[in-house]
Write an enzyme that holds these catalytic residues in place. Sequence first.
Site, PDB file in Angstrom:
ATOM      1  CB  CYS A 160      -0.969  -0.079   1.235  1.00  0.00           C
ATOM      2  SG  CYS A 160      -2.185   1.120   1.156  1.00  0.00           S
ATOM      3  CB  CYS A 199      -4.814   5.846  -7.617  1.00  0.00           C
ATOM      4  SG  CYS A 199      -4.698   4.124  -7.626  1.00  0.00           S
TER       5      CYS A 199
END
Length: 303
Positions: free
Chosen positions: A72, A266
């Site tokens: 992440c 994103c």
Amino acid sequence: MELADGSTVGYDYLIIATGPRLAFDEIPGFGPHGHTQSVCHVDHAGESGEFWDGFVKDPGPIIVGSVQGASCFGPAYEYLFIAETDLRKRKIRDKVPITFVTSEPYIGHLGLGGVGDSKGMLESELRDKSVKWICNAKVDRIEAGKMYVTEVDETGAEKKKHELSFKHSMMIPAFTGVDAVRGIDGLVNPRGFVLVDEYQRNPKFKNVYSVGVCIAIPPQEQTPVPTGVPKTGYMIESMVTATAHNIREELDGKQPSHKATWSALCLADMGDTGLASSPSRKFRRATSPGPPRVIGCTWQDRL
């Protein structure tokens, strides 16, 4: 299904959506119970925000990044840019050297082999903000005010040892599956992530589905220091939708047919501006600043 207290619960279908276990224990001195801050859990984020309020009154060097095995990476970059922006607004940026330490083979890899021109754009942003970086980095241990890092080359061989001083550090940990499912043969991989097929269904236990960060996704590519594939909010929403439709089909006596797209969409906060990206499009800078920034927040909450 057997519970921790020895009782059992029957089910027709089970959906495992536990999220991950944060593997701070894999590095000595790492995490909120060690010497670094975290934003991977809402409680950690709140504590990190309180720490920041004290830090800016007596600032010093900062280390931000992601350790070996992390998957992440976006939140590390976001935290870096939000922090840097806040320091400039407080007019204390000159008192705070910043180093970005990451297991990625290059800046902007993001666990995805790069997204569009993420490498060039993010490197440019770091240079513009006078941020130093170390890639292919393995964090060996962390002590009060000291981080010990081994930098490797493209073959994984040791290149350089770093002893980095810091007054504040926020590093993204590696994830594993939660303890409740780890070690169940056929259900999870060695790291405890739930194995699923293209329909989000476990190959061995056909009435068990799983969605989110707790599922197993193979790395995008082999890297000198282990990195994982991020599971974004958009991907998870797609997994949940497919799972719901597939269970409905099974209840109707049909075979599951819905597949999650697993596409990564994103949105990144860069402090006083932002970026948007998807696998099919290059990074695009936002045309106007977003809402007020909060240091103590989690990636999941902001999605």
